[in-house]
Design a protein around this motif. Structure first.
Motif, PDB file in Angstrom:
ATOM      1  N   UNK A  27       1.199  -0.919  -0.115  1.00  0.00           N
ATOM      2  CA  UNK A  27       0.172  -0.076  -0.065  1.00  0.00           C
ATOM      3  C   UNK A  27       1.232   1.463   0.153  1.00  0.00           C
ATOM      4  N   UNK A  28       1.846   0.648   0.620  1.00  0.00           N
ATOM      5  CA  UNK A  28       2.909   2.356   0.540  1.00  0.00           C
ATOM      6  C   UNK A  28       4.067   2.748  -0.337  1.00  0.00           C
ATOM      7  N   UNK A  29       4.427   1.702  -0.649  1.00  0.00           N
ATOM      8  CA  UNK A  29       5.057   1.748  -2.048  1.00  0.00           C
ATOM      9  C   UNK A  29       4.526   1.987  -3.390  1.00  0.00           C
ATOM     10  N   UNK A  30       2.944   1.216  -3.405  1.00  0.00           N
ATOM     11  CA  UNK A  30       2.092   1.667  -4.938  1.00  0.00           C
ATOM     12  C   UNK A  30       1.525   2.954  -4.519  1.00  0.00           C
ATOM     13  N   UNK A  31       1.219   2.936  -3.512  1.00  0.00           N
ATOM     14  CA  UNK A  31       0.021   4.554  -2.742  1.00  0.00           C
ATOM     15  C   UNK A  31       0.379   5.800  -3.265  1.00  0.00           C
ATOM     16  N   UNK A  32       2.049   5.496  -2.247  1.00  0.00           N
ATOM     17  CA  UNK A  32       2.658   6.339  -2.771  1.00  0.00           C
ATOM     18  C   UNK A  32       2.383   7.407  -3.931  1.00  0.00           C
ATOM     19  N   UNK A  33       2.134   7.161  -4.784  1.00  0.00           N
ATOM     20  CA  UNK A  33       1.564   7.736  -6.780  1.00  0.00           C
ATOM     21  C   UNK A  33       0.845   8.491  -6.247  1.00  0.00           C
ATOM     22  N   UNK A  34      -0.348   8.593  -5.087  1.00  0.00           N
ATOM     23  CA  UNK A  34      -0.890   9.216  -4.703  1.00  0.00           C
ATOM     24  C   UNK A  34      -1.287  10.323  -4.723  1.00  0.00           C
ATOM     25  N   UNK A  35      -0.724  10.997  -3.912  1.00  0.00           N
ATOM     26  CA  UNK A  35      -0.563  12.509  -3.359  1.00  0.00           C
ATOM     27  C   UNK A  35       0.404  13.098  -4.197  1.00  0.00           C
ATOM     28  N   UNK A  36       1.820  12.443  -5.379  1.00  0.00           N
ATOM     29  CA  UNK A  36       2.099  12.328  -6.464  1.00  0.00           C
ATOM     30  C   UNK A  36       1.436  13.492  -7.474  1.00  0.00           C
ATOM     31  N   UNK A  37       0.521  12.297  -7.364  1.00  0.00           N
ATOM     32  CA  UNK A  37      -0.664  12.745  -8.588  1.00  0.00           C
ATOM     33  C   UNK A  37      -1.145  13.905  -8.123  1.00  0.00           C
ATOM     34  N   UNK A  38      -1.710  14.700  -6.726  1.00  0.00           N
ATOM     35  CA  UNK A  38      -2.229  14.994  -6.525  1.00  0.00           C
ATOM     36  C   UNK A  38      -1.820  16.687  -6.475  1.00  0.00           C
ATOM     37  N   UNK A  39      -0.554  16.608  -6.039  1.00  0.00           N
ATOM     38  CA  UNK A  39       0.713  17.542  -6.232  1.00  0.00           C
ATOM     39  C   UNK A  39       0.251  17.874  -7.425  1.00  0.00           C
ATOM     40  N   UNK A  40       0.542  16.842  -8.606  1.00  0.00           N
ATOM     41  CA  UNK A  40       0.687  17.520 -10.073  1.00  0.00           C
ATOM     42  C   UNK A  40      -0.882  18.255 -10.415  1.00  0.00           C
ATOM     43  N   UNK A  41      -1.536  17.579  -9.738  1.00  0.00           N
ATOM     44  CA  UNK A  41      -3.189  18.157 -10.203  1.00  0.00           C
ATOM     45  C   UNK A  41      -3.446  20.220  -9.619  1.00  0.00           C
ATOM     46  N   UNK A  55      -2.203  22.488   0.450  1.00  0.00           N
ATOM     47  CA  UNK A  55      -3.044  20.796  -0.271  1.00  0.00           C
ATOM     48  C   UNK A  55      -1.310  20.481  -0.264  1.00  0.00           C
ATOM     49  N   UNK A  56      -0.435  20.732  -1.143  1.00  0.00           N
ATOM     50  CA  UNK A  56       0.922  20.376  -1.532  1.00  0.00           C
ATOM     51  C   UNK A  56       1.373  19.657  -0.953  1.00  0.00           C
ATOM     52  N   UNK A  57       1.190  20.998   0.760  1.00  0.00           N
ATOM     53  CA  UNK A  57       2.023  20.484   1.568  1.00  0.00           C
ATOM     54  C   UNK A  57       1.952  19.459   2.206  1.00  0.00           C
ATOM     55  N   UNK A  58       0.574  19.117   2.595  1.00  0.00           N
ATOM     56  CA  UNK A  58      -0.040  17.520   3.388  1.00  0.00           C
ATOM     57  C   UNK A  58       0.580  16.206   1.998  1.00  0.00           C
ATOM     58  N   UNK A  59       0.522  16.963   0.486  1.00  0.00           N
ATOM     59  CA  UNK A  59       1.274  15.344  -0.034  1.00  0.00           C
ATOM     60  C   UNK A  59       2.237  14.929  -0.156  1.00  0.00           C
ATOM     61  N   UNK A  60       3.137  16.302   0.299  1.00  0.00           N
ATOM     62  CA  UNK A  60       4.924  16.203   0.345  1.00  0.00           C
ATOM     63  C   UNK A  60       4.898  14.970   1.769  1.00  0.00           C
ATOM     64  N   UNK A  61       4.580  15.648   2.796  1.00  0.00           N
ATOM     65  CA  UNK A  61       4.309  15.189   4.128  1.00  0.00           C
ATOM     66  C   UNK A  61       3.773  13.480   3.989  1.00  0.00           C
ATOM     67  N   UNK A  62       2.562  13.072   3.108  1.00  0.00           N
ATOM     68  CA  UNK A  62       1.703  12.067   3.193  1.00  0.00           C
ATOM     69  C   UNK A  62       2.560  10.921   2.236  1.00  0.00           C
ATOM     70  N   UNK A  63       3.447  11.796   1.116  1.00  0.00           N
ATOM     71  CA  UNK A  63       4.103  10.840   0.006  1.00  0.00           C
ATOM     72  C   UNK A  63       5.876  10.498   0.978  1.00  0.00           C
ATOM     73  N   UNK A  64       6.045  11.518   1.857  1.00  0.00           N
ATOM     74  CA  UNK A  64       7.235  11.728   2.375  1.00  0.00           C
ATOM     75  C   UNK A  64       7.114  10.813   3.536  1.00  0.00           C
ATOM     76  N   UNK A  65       6.132  10.566   4.651  1.00  0.00           N
ATOM     77  CA  UNK A  65       5.978   9.178   5.785  1.00  0.00           C
ATOM     78  C   UNK A  65       5.578   7.885   5.016  1.00  0.00           C
ATOM     79  N   UNK A  66       4.911   8.014   3.447  1.00  0.00           N
ATOM     80  CA  UNK A  66       4.569   6.454   2.957  1.00  0.00           C
ATOM     81  C   UNK A  66       6.211   5.885   2.623  1.00  0.00           C
TER      82      UNK A  66
END
Length: 93
Positions: A27-41, A55-66
């Motif tokens: 989940x963490x390995x594959x799900x890490x793509x979702x915050x990156x896509x949200x940031x890009x959008x 939103x971008x800051x939250x996505x960065x934190x979530x991606x980093x934690x994952x």
């Protein structure tokens, strides 16, 4: 038996012995793509405002934690692999 075959055998055994860790890692390995896509959008969606930057800051934190969680689980698996390899060294050609 080659080292690759032994590694595949270990991976299957590890998945069966640690299903929770495997699912969390997956989940963490594959799900890490979702915050990156949200940031890009957010970046492509027009002008930046405070809400988008938040939103971008939250996505960065979530991606980093994952990424950290998946790296910790993978390091633990690699440690188990080294022990398994030592134990089964006699099976290698």
């Amino acid at each position: 038996m080659t080292k690759r075959e032994l590694r595949n055998e270990f991976n299957e055994q590890w998945k069966k012995e640690n299903p929770g860790k495997y699912i969390v890692w997956l989940v963490c390995y594959i799900g890490d793509i979702i915050p990156l896509v949200v940031m890009l959008l957010q970046l492509l969606g027009g002008g930046l405002n405070d809400k988008k930057v938040g939103t971008i800051a939250v996505c960065l934190v979530v991606a980093f934690v994952m990424m950290i969680i998946s790296a910790i689980i993978k390091l633990e698996q690699n440690k188990d692999w080294k022990a398994y390899l030592e134990k089964n060294q006699n099976r290698l050609k």
